[in-house]
Design a protein around this motif. Structure first.
Motif, PDB file in Angstrom:
ATOM      1  N   ALA A 262      62.703  35.892 -85.274  1.00  0.00           N
ATOM      2  CA  ALA A 262      62.521  35.986 -86.733  1.00  0.00           C
ATOM      3  C   ALA A 262      62.153  37.396 -87.188  1.00  0.00           C
ATOM      4  O   ALA A 262      62.345  37.749 -88.351  1.00  0.00           O
ATOM      5  CB  ALA A 262      61.472  34.991 -87.201  1.00  0.00           C
ATOM      6  N   THR A 263      61.615  38.215 -86.279  1.00  0.00           N
ATOM      7  CA  THR A 263      61.203  39.570 -86.688  1.00  0.00           C
ATOM      8  C   THR A 263      61.840  40.673 -85.840  1.00  0.00           C
ATOM      9  O   THR A 263      61.550  41.848 -86.050  1.00  0.00           O
ATOM     10  CB  THR A 263      59.669  39.721 -86.604  1.00  0.00           C
ATOM     11  N   HIS A 264      62.711  40.307 -84.879  1.00  0.00           N
ATOM     12  CA  HIS A 264      63.330  41.324 -84.027  1.00  0.00           C
ATOM     13  C   HIS A 264      64.843  41.182 -83.968  1.00  0.00           C
ATOM     14  O   HIS A 264      65.370  40.074 -84.009  1.00  0.00           O
ATOM     15  CB  HIS A 264      62.795  41.226 -82.584  1.00  0.00           C
ATOM     16  N   SER A 265      65.503  42.327 -83.855  1.00  0.00           N
ATOM     17  CA  SER A 265      66.950  42.322 -83.662  1.00  0.00           C
ATOM     18  C   SER A 265      67.296  43.575 -82.861  1.00  0.00           C
ATOM     19  O   SER A 265      66.669  44.619 -83.049  1.00  0.00           O
ATOM     20  CB  SER A 265      67.645  42.366 -85.030  1.00  0.00           C
ATOM     21  N   PRO A 266      68.266  43.493 -81.943  1.00  0.00           N
ATOM     22  CA  PRO A 266      68.614  44.685 -81.161  1.00  0.00           C
ATOM     23  C   PRO A 266      69.254  45.792 -82.017  1.00  0.00           C
ATOM     24  O   PRO A 266      69.299  46.940 -81.594  1.00  0.00           O
ATOM     25  CB  PRO A 266      69.598  44.165 -80.110  1.00  0.00           C
TER      26      PRO A 266
ATOM     27  N   LYS B 192      71.634  52.838 -88.675  1.00  0.00           N
ATOM     28  CA  LYS B 192      71.334  51.789 -87.690  1.00  0.00           C
ATOM     29  C   LYS B 192      70.611  52.380 -86.491  1.00  0.00           C
ATOM     30  O   LYS B 192      70.886  53.519 -86.087  1.00  0.00           O
ATOM     31  CB  LYS B 192      72.632  51.143 -87.199  1.00  0.00           C
ATOM     32  N   VAL B 193      69.718  51.605 -85.931  1.00  0.00           N
ATOM     33  CA  VAL B 193      69.040  52.003 -84.698  1.00  0.00           C
ATOM     34  C   VAL B 193      69.054  50.810 -83.739  1.00  0.00           C
ATOM     35  O   VAL B 193      69.281  49.676 -84.161  1.00  0.00           O
ATOM     36  CB  VAL B 193      67.587  52.465 -84.971  1.00  0.00           C
ATOM     37  N   TYR B 194      68.863  51.105 -82.464  1.00  0.00           N
ATOM     38  CA  TYR B 194      69.108  50.080 -81.430  1.00  0.00           C
ATOM     39  C   TYR B 194      67.954  49.989 -80.439  1.00  0.00           C
ATOM     40  O   TYR B 194      67.486  51.011 -79.920  1.00  0.00           O
ATOM     41  CB  TYR B 194      70.396  50.421 -80.676  1.00  0.00           C
ATOM     42  N   ARG B 195      67.534  48.770 -80.161  1.00  0.00           N
ATOM     43  CA  ARG B 195      66.517  48.566 -79.125  1.00  0.00           C
ATOM     44  C   ARG B 195      66.830  47.295 -78.368  1.00  0.00           C
ATOM     45  O   ARG B 195      67.330  46.323 -78.951  1.00  0.00           O
ATOM     46  CB  ARG B 195      65.119  48.455 -79.750  1.00  0.00           C
ATOM     47  N   SER B 196      66.501  47.310 -77.100  1.00  0.00           N
ATOM     48  CA  SER B 196      66.836  46.169 -76.268  1.00  0.00           C
ATOM     49  C   SER B 196      65.836  45.032 -76.492  1.00  0.00           C
ATOM     50  O   SER B 196      65.010  44.732 -75.627  1.00  0.00           O
ATOM     51  CB  SER B 196      66.839  46.623 -74.800  1.00  0.00           C
TER      52      SER B 196
END
Ligand code: DAH
Length: 339
Positions: free
Chosen positions: A202-206, A193-197
């Motif tokens: 539909a194409t992005h998730s934190p 898993k990786v994390y971004r704010s």
């Protein structure tokens, strides 16, 4: 005396004929045949019987005893049988009834893709390595040649615990841990898993998933990278899949490229999935930057290598024509059970 014995027989017979519970039978046995029972009491009085009558009375007394014992045994068997029948009636099992259907879970599509990608690379001699989801600034940025002013370091982009502790923004830090702990030759993939704010759409998730790849050895060239990824694309998307390398920039590789795969929907003819281009971007890659090798303690004059990283959500969406990333995280069984 004789009368007394007959009376006992009569009473006992009556008592045993009337409905009795199994546990009451024992009481009856004690009452008639026990040491302090009625029959014993009568026999104790034999002394007062005329000697010539004794054999007859004795014989009768034995008869009565056997009689009562027989009745008790018979009753006992009856009651036991009855109890068993009752139990069988109560515990009836209908073996013809259909069984309860057990719902078996399915592997999550992301997990499925992850294992598929792992297996392809395992087949090419790579090992699967675990990374860590919490990283320091050194591993997440500095050691990957992302300088202090790199935009990914922005507070808006990364989840920080402290100034120097954060959720990793990609799987690339695993490259550094691996180079620090293993001597070349290295051939590994590292999923996780990786994390971004990012806002969910539909194409992005934190939170999302990537798989990183790293190969370090003597004489590794861009040709090796191209061969490995072309082979990978064929294994994952089918023999007809072609790959295209477009020059790109990543701080930790030089030269760097983005890789497109020929559209799996239209075989490269152009459709609305590939935006009419016939190609879909699937990963980033490049030759590991000499500075990155050096910082991890590997001599860039002796060794070279390539690295790549791809998003598992993106690949899964392509493989199964899924248009909305949110479906992966809602865990609706109607969706999950299709894979
Ligand atoms: N870390 C990059 C990202 O998250 C992906 C990537 C690009 C990984 C190039 C690599 C690479 O190993 O060589 O966007």
């Amino acid at each position: 005396m004789q009368e007394k014995l007959e009376k006992i027989r009569e009473q006992a017979t009556k008592a045993l004929e009337s409905e009795t519970l199994l546990k009451e039978l024992e009481d009856l046995r004690v009452q008639y045949l026990g040491k302090k029972g009625e029959l014993t009491a009568v026999l104790r009085g034999m002394g007062s019987v005329e000697p010539e009558e004794r054999p007859a009375i004795g014989k009768l007394a034995n008869e009565v005893r056997e009689n009562i014992e027989g009745l008790i045994d018979k009753k006992k068997k009856e009651l036991e049988k009855l109890a068993q029948e009752q139990q069988l009636d109560e515990e009836v099992i209908d073996v013809t009834m259909p069984g309860k259907k057990i719902r078996i879970g399915k592997m999550h599509p992301i997990q499925k893709t992850q294992e598929e990608v792992e297996n392809i690379f395992l087949g090419m001699g790579y090992e699967v390595v675990d990374g860590r989801e919490v990283e320091t600034g050194y591993y997440n940025f500095d050691a990957l040649n992302l300088g202090p002013d790199h935009p990914a370091r922005d507070e808006q982009d990364t989840f920080y615990f402290t100034r120097d502790m954060m959720l990793r923004t990609c799987t690339s830090p695993v490259q550094v841990h691996t180079m620090e702990s293993q001597k070349p030759p290295i051939r590994m993939v590292a999923p996780g898993k990786v994390y971004r704010s990012d806002e969910v759409d539909a194409t992005h998730s934190p939170v999302f998933h990537q798989i990183e790849g790293l190969v370090i050895d003597k004489d590794i060239t861009f040709g090796d990278l191209k061969g490995a990824l072309a082979e990978f694309a064929k294994s994952l998307f089918g023999d007809k899949a072609k790959v295209k390398f477009r020059p790109h920039y990543f701080p930790f590789t030089e030269p760097s490229a983005e890789v497109d795969v020929s559209c799996v929907m239209c075989d490269g003819k152009g459709c609305n999935i590939c935006g009419g281009t016939g190609w879909i971007e699937i990963l980033g890659c490049g030759m590991v930057h000499p500075k990155v090798l050096e910082m991890a303690g590997i001599d860039p004059e002796v060794y070279s290598g390539f690295a790549f990283g791809m998003g598992l959500e993106r690949i899964t969406m392509l493989k199964y024509s899924i248009h909305d990333l949110r479906l992966f995280y809602e865990n609706d069984v109607r969706f999950i059970s299709q894979f």
